[in-house]
Design a protein around this motif. Structure first.
Motif, mmCIF file in Angstrom:
data_model
loop_
_atom_site.group_PDB
_atom_site.id
_atom_site.type_symbol
_atom_site.label_atom_id
_atom_site.label_comp_id
_atom_site.label_asym_id
_atom_site.label_seq_id
_atom_site.Cartn_x
_atom_site.Cartn_y
_atom_site.Cartn_z
ATOM 1 N N GLU A 90 9.734 3.669 -19.915
ATOM 2 C CA GLU A 90 10.890 4.451 -19.489
ATOM 3 C C GLU A 90 10.795 4.802 -18.008
ATOM 4 O O GLU A 90 11.799 4.735 -17.274
ATOM 5 C CB GLU A 90 10.992 5.731 -20.318
ATOM 6 C CG GLU A 90 12.221 6.567 -19.963
ATOM 7 C CD GLU A 90 12.277 7.891 -20.700
ATOM 8 O OE1 GLU A 90 13.403 8.394 -20.906
ATOM 9 O OE2 GLU A 90 11.203 8.440 -21.054
ATOM 10 N N CYS A 91 9.606 5.142 -17.539
ATOM 11 C CA CYS A 91 9.426 5.484 -16.124
ATOM 12 C C CYS A 91 9.750 4.282 -15.239
ATOM 13 O O CYS A 91 10.474 4.398 -14.246
ATOM 14 C CB CYS A 91 7.995 5.959 -15.902
ATOM 15 S SG CYS A 91 7.680 6.562 -14.229
ATOM 16 N N GLU A 92 9.243 3.111 -15.611
ATOM 17 C CA GLU A 92 9.519 1.900 -14.837
ATOM 18 C C GLU A 92 11.006 1.580 -14.862
ATOM 19 O O GLU A 92 11.589 1.220 -13.831
ATOM 20 C CB GLU A 92 8.718 0.732 -15.405
ATOM 21 C CG GLU A 92 8.913 -0.568 -14.655
ATOM 22 C CD GLU A 92 8.055 -1.694 -15.216
ATOM 23 O OE1 GLU A 92 8.172 -2.820 -14.709
ATOM 24 O OE2 GLU A 92 7.280 -1.447 -16.163
ATOM 25 N N TRP A 111 10.582 9.493 -13.108
ATOM 26 C CA TRP A 111 9.665 9.872 -14.175
ATOM 27 C C TRP A 111 10.188 9.388 -15.516
ATOM 28 O O TRP A 111 11.325 8.930 -15.638
ATOM 29 C CB TRP A 111 9.452 11.382 -14.203
ATOM 30 C CG TRP A 111 10.733 12.174 -14.106
ATOM 31 C CD1 TRP A 111 11.657 12.398 -15.088
ATOM 32 C CD2 TRP A 111 11.223 12.815 -12.929
ATOM 33 N NE1 TRP A 111 12.691 13.149 -14.613
ATOM 34 C CE2 TRP A 111 12.457 13.437 -13.284
ATOM 35 C CE3 TRP A 111 10.764 12.954 -11.616
ATOM 36 C CZ2 TRP A 111 13.224 14.157 -12.375
ATOM 37 C CZ3 TRP A 111 11.516 13.673 -10.712
ATOM 38 C CH2 TRP A 111 12.728 14.269 -11.080
ATOM 39 N N GLY A 112 9.326 9.488 -16.541
ATOM 40 C CA GLY A 112 9.729 9.071 -17.878
ATOM 41 C C GLY A 112 8.719 9.507 -18.911
ATOM 42 O O GLY A 112 7.570 9.836 -18.582
ATOM 43 N N ALA A 140 6.094 15.501 -16.525
ATOM 44 C CA ALA A 140 6.486 14.242 -17.167
ATOM 45 C C ALA A 140 5.221 13.417 -17.373
ATOM 46 O O ALA A 140 4.320 13.420 -16.524
ATOM 47 C CB ALA A 140 7.484 13.470 -16.303
ATOM 48 N N PRO A 141 5.121 12.702 -18.491
ATOM 49 C CA PRO A 141 3.912 11.917 -18.755
ATOM 50 C C PRO A 141 3.668 10.793 -17.753
ATOM 51 O O PRO A 141 2.524 10.430 -17.505
ATOM 52 C CB PRO A 141 4.155 11.361 -20.167
ATOM 53 C CG PRO A 141 5.117 12.311 -20.794
ATOM 54 C CD PRO A 141 6.027 12.720 -19.666
ATOM 55 N N HIS A 142 4.754 10.239 -17.206
ATOM 56 C CA HIS A 142 4.605 9.121 -16.272
ATOM 57 C C HIS A 142 5.489 9.377 -15.055
ATOM 58 O O HIS A 142 6.650 9.787 -15.192
ATOM 59 C CB HIS A 142 5.005 7.796 -16.934
ATOM 60 C CG HIS A 142 4.104 7.417 -18.064
ATOM 61 N ND1 HIS A 142 3.032 6.574 -17.910
ATOM 62 C CD2 HIS A 142 4.104 7.794 -19.370
ATOM 63 C CE1 HIS A 142 2.407 6.433 -19.071
ATOM 64 N NE2 HIS A 142 3.045 7.175 -19.973
ATOM 65 N N VAL A 143 4.942 9.112 -13.855
ATOM 66 C CA VAL A 143 5.665 9.362 -12.602
ATOM 67 C C VAL A 143 5.437 8.190 -11.661
ATOM 68 O O VAL A 143 4.300 7.699 -11.527
ATOM 69 C CB VAL A 143 5.201 10.676 -11.930
ATOM 70 C CG1 VAL A 143 5.933 10.887 -10.602
ATOM 71 C CG2 VAL A 143 5.419 11.865 -12.857
ATOM 72 N N ASP A 144 6.509 7.737 -11.001
ATOM 73 C CA ASP A 144 6.425 6.724 -9.942
ATOM 74 C C ASP A 144 6.952 7.325 -8.644
ATOM 75 O O ASP A 144 8.006 7.972 -8.641
ATOM 76 C CB ASP A 144 7.292 5.496 -10.262
ATOM 77 C CG ASP A 144 6.772 4.691 -11.434
ATOM 78 O OD1 ASP A 144 5.555 4.714 -11.675
ATOM 79 O OD2 ASP A 144 7.596 4.042 -12.109
ATOM 80 N N HIS A 145 6.224 7.108 -7.566
ATOM 81 C CA HIS A 145 6.726 7.454 -6.229
ATOM 82 C C HIS A 145 6.725 6.173 -5.416
ATOM 83 O O HIS A 145 5.672 5.555 -5.214
ATOM 84 C CB HIS A 145 5.846 8.515 -5.568
ATOM 85 C CG HIS A 145 6.137 8.687 -4.109
ATOM 86 N ND1 HIS A 145 7.384 9.031 -3.645
ATOM 87 C CD2 HIS A 145 5.351 8.539 -3.008
ATOM 88 C CE1 HIS A 145 7.346 9.095 -2.324
ATOM 89 N NE2 HIS A 145 6.125 8.797 -1.919
ATOM 90 N N ALA A 189 0.817 -1.219 0.000
ATOM 91 C CA ALA A 189 0.000 0.000 0.000
ATOM 92 C C ALA A 189 0.845 1.261 0.000
ATOM 93 O O ALA A 189 0.325 2.358 0.202
ATOM 94 C CB ALA A 189 -0.976 0.016 1.182
ATOM 95 N N GLY A 190 2.157 1.120 -0.237
ATOM 96 C CA GLY A 190 3.029 2.282 -0.214
ATOM 97 C C GLY A 190 3.338 2.779 -1.610
ATOM 98 O O GLY A 190 3.415 2.008 -2.568
ATOM 99 N N GLY A 191 3.533 4.079 -1.733
ATOM 100 C CA GLY A 191 3.872 4.682 -3.004
ATOM 101 C C GLY A 191 2.671 4.785 -3.922
ATOM 102 O O GLY A 191 1.556 4.361 -3.608
ATOM 103 N N ASN A 192 2.892 5.377 -5.086
ATOM 104 C CA ASN A 192 1.834 5.539 -6.073
ATOM 105 C C ASN A 192 2.467 5.771 -7.438
ATOM 106 O O ASN A 192 3.668 6.047 -7.544
ATOM 107 C CB ASN A 192 0.881 6.680 -5.705
ATOM 108 C CG ASN A 192 1.565 7.743 -4.879
ATOM 109 O OD1 ASN A 192 2.444 8.443 -5.385
ATOM 110 N ND2 ASN A 192 1.196 7.855 -3.607
ATOM 111 N N ALA A 193 1.675 5.636 -8.464
ATOM 112 C CA ALA A 193 2.152 5.806 -9.829
ATOM 113 C C ALA A 193 1.071 6.511 -10.632
ATOM 114 O O ALA A 193 -0.118 6.451 -10.287
ATOM 115 C CB ALA A 193 2.483 4.450 -10.449
#
Length: 679
Positions: A195-197, A189-190, A118-123, A27-31
């Motif tokens: 690319e983001c992954e 980001w990517g 950025a079009p895609h972001v991961d936290h 349950a941690g982080g978000n995308a």
């Protein structure tokens, strides 16, 4: 909305990232993903962002778990942002940015995703990234590890301003693929989902390699003399012996379900010289200490200490922990802070044995333990290359007693009547026992499904939802050691036992002159002796827990009014009925209530009737076996057939919370057999 190609790519990426605990905790982080879709109102195109909503989990995310927002409106919030002192107000503003029905509720991290160009972001919250984030010289280490491809963002509580900070850092560092967030985690980001992954995994794996190659070999110091792990069998026996006492401490403010962990990560940490210092510093990542509390309770005795000494020391440490927590709350609370939620520990560490973690249900307790394992990994990484330096205590308090976090807790549904209670049901692999197990689980209890037939017990446990809801144990109730082992399994799985249902039994229907001594002994060994042994073990656990409890006997109408040709069965049911009276009188001072249920004629779904008793009773009454249920129903006042579910209903009525002042009672579930009325 989740069928949009960008949303579909986001879900696939989330599942891959969230399925590996090295990448982020449960349950941690978000995308997020940004893209263009059709606006049904204007007929034109609209820029949207899909982002994991509040409370979701990346590994199991579905389309329904995505919040969908209009980017033009989200970005326009920058112009009305009132500043960091009022940034909590921005969460409510996200609702005005939703597209259509909007999907899931937007999380506090929504601004981070929307404001970063950025079009895609991961936290994410990877252990390796948080180790750098929580190192005393984390900024310098980040630069050494990544050069100018990953930037540093100093600690800031999650929110709108953090999103602005990350956006500004990205703009100022055009070569950067992501950032390390001080005291928190990472963001990458990517231009595409792939690319983001790839960038997220590059940051995580590069940090892992950096810590491994640059770190010193024993960051937690040498093994303390006498603090090494006990052998597995001895360790788990010790854990089971301690569990009810530990659960009593963790449940002083509110009842809790427990979870036990004795992985190598935990045992090695507790064996090392530095574990007291590091444990006292507490966890750092907000997701961690919201689950684990600011710091754990640590037993300061070696595992060879006598059990009584360990229990007494735990009680002393618990009293000190509660006092220190109250001081911590008073030191940081503001006039508008939420009330203190409780001063008991969520994590209890026992050197040489393992870790007990607690929560409002099994999943919460298990996840709290997983988060503390994450914290240990973070400490190891930080200590390997620097010094572990979590965020300041005042900042931890701001997170723990955040108004937004309090609002989230208030939105949670009310717990079910048996939430936090652990039930052990004997003979639960079929018939009445299975029905009882299902009803107790449906009302919120964790259930230990005990049966002589281990395969049947396993099937029922799976029906109830698996390990976070139920576990199966194979037990012969005539065997004292098997009963003790069943309770040990319950203690290790859920931390304790609160509700026991004595249901295991057989039925032998014979006239007196055909009843052998072996028939008599077998009938009494399983039901009279077995119920006694199970109740004795239950009482030991419940008394140690100091939480009260319930013991319910599935007796019989035959305990009061017996039919013909069943002397062994009816006599043993009368024995059980009297055990109810005797134990109710003896155990009442401990808050343990003992009651009975007297069913009759439970044919359909009954393991006993299917095992030959039905044919025997049908022969006695001169009816066809398949019509035995109808025969029993016709002789009752209500003219209704009794089913296993009706017996389960009575068990719940006795234990569900409304009959708190009732003990020593027998509840008939026989559709009305006048001769069996209690006098």
């Amino acid at each position: 909305m989740a069928t949009h190609p960008e949303a579909a790519a986001l879900l696939a990426r989330s599942h891959r990232l969230g399925s590996d605990p090295r990448n982020t905790n449960y349950a941690g982080g978000n995308a997020s993903a940004k893209g263009v879709d059709h606006d049904p109102v204007t007929g034109g195109d609209v820029e949207l962002m899909w982002v994991k909503g509040s409370g979701g989990d990346l590994g199991t995310l579905t389309g329904a778990g995505l919040a969908v927002l209009r980017l033009d409106r989200l970005r326009a919030l920058v112009d009305v942002y009132p500043g960091v002192e009022r940034e909590d107000e921005m969460v409510a503003a996200f609702d005005y940015c939703l597209h259509g029905k909007g999907g899931a509720a937007p999380s506090i991290d929504t601004a981070m995703h929307g404001l970063v160009d950025a079009p895609h972001v991961d936290h994410l919250h990877p252990d390796s990234g948080i180790a750098l984030a929580c190192a005393a010289d984390g900024q310098e280490l980040t630069a050494e590890c990544f050069g100018d491809t990953v930037a540093w963002v100093p600690w800031r509580r999650p929110g709108f301003q953090l999103g602005l900070d990350i956006a500004a850092v990205k703009e100022a560092n055009p070569r950067a693929i992501g950032v390390v967030l001080g005291g928190h985690g990472i963001t990458a980001w990517g231009g595409t989902a792939e690319e983001c992954e790839r960038n997220s995994l590059h940051i995580i794996r590069t940090a892992e390699a950096f810590l491994a190659e640059r770190g010193r070999p024993e960051p937690f110091g040498p093994v303390l003399d006498g603090y090494g792990a006990l052998p597995e069998a001895e360790r788990r026996e010790r854990a089971a012996a301690l569990a009810p006492y530990v659960r009593a401490l963790a449940s002083q403010d509110a009842p809790q379900v427990g979870h036990f962990t004795d992985t190598e990560v935990v045992l090695d940490f507790l064996a090392r010289a530095e574990h007291p210092r590091l444990a006292a510093l507490g966890t750092s990542c907000p997701d961690h200490f919201l689950r684990t509390k600011v710091r754990p309770l640590v037993l300061d005795l070696p595992p060879a200490a006598p059990l009584e000494q360990a229990v007494e020391r735990l009680r002393e440490l618990h009293a000190a922990y509660r006092e220190e927590y109250a001081v911590y709350y008073a030191r940081h609370a503001a006039p508008d802070s939420p009330a203190m939620r409780g001063a008991d520990p969520a994590i209890v560490l026992v050197p040489g044995v393992g870790m007990f973690s607690f929560g409002r249900d099994k999943q919460t307790a298990r996840v709290a333990g997983e988060f503390y394992v994450n914290a240990v990994n973070v400490m190891r990484g930080a200590e390997a290359v620097s010094r572990y330096a979590p965020i300041e205590e005042a900042e931890k308090f701001r997170i723990e007693y955040w108004a937004l976090e309090e609002a989230k807790l208030q939105r949670m549904p009310q717990p079910r009547p048996l939430a936090t209670r652990v039930a052990l049901v004997t003979g639960a692999g079929s018939g009445i026992g299975r029905a009882v197990a299902h009803r107790l689980a449906a009302e919120g209890a964790c259930v230990v499904v005990a049966d002589l037939n281990g395969e049947n017990a396993g099937k029922v446990a799976e029906e109830l939802g698996g390990a976070d809801r139920a576990v199966a144990v194979t037990v012969d109730v005539t065997d004292e050691e098997q009963i003790a082992a069943a309770f040990r399994a319950a203690l290790l799985a859920f931390g304790g036992v609160d509700l026991v249902v004595n249901n295991a039994g057989i039925s032998i229907s014979k006239p007196l002159l055909e009843t052998t001594a072996r028939d008599w002994d077998l009938q009494h060994d399983i039901m009279a002796r077995g119920s006694f042994l199970v109740s004795r073990e239950a009482a030991r656990v419940m008394i140690a827990q100091r939480l009260g409890g319930d013991i319910v006997y599935i007796a019989s109408k035959n305990a009061v009014f017996a039919g013909p040709n069943n002397i062994a069965y009816s006599a043993t049911k009368a024995d059980q009925a009297h055990q109810v009276r005797l134990l109710a009188a003896e155990l009442g001072e401990h808050g343990i209530r003992v009651n009975g249920v007297n069913p009759d004629g439970v044919v359909r779904g009954s393991g006993i009737f299917a095992g030959g008793w039905g044919a025997q009773r049908a022969a006695v009454y001169g009816v066809e076996e398949e019509k035995l249920g109808e025969f029993y129903a016709r002789r009752t006042l209500l003219k209704r057939e009794v089913l296993p579910e009706h017996v389960a209903n009575a068990v719940f009525a006795l234990t569900g919370g409304d009959l708190t002042h009732t003990t020593g009672l027998h509840v008939p579930v026989d559709a009305g057999v006048a001769a069996a009325f209690l006098r």
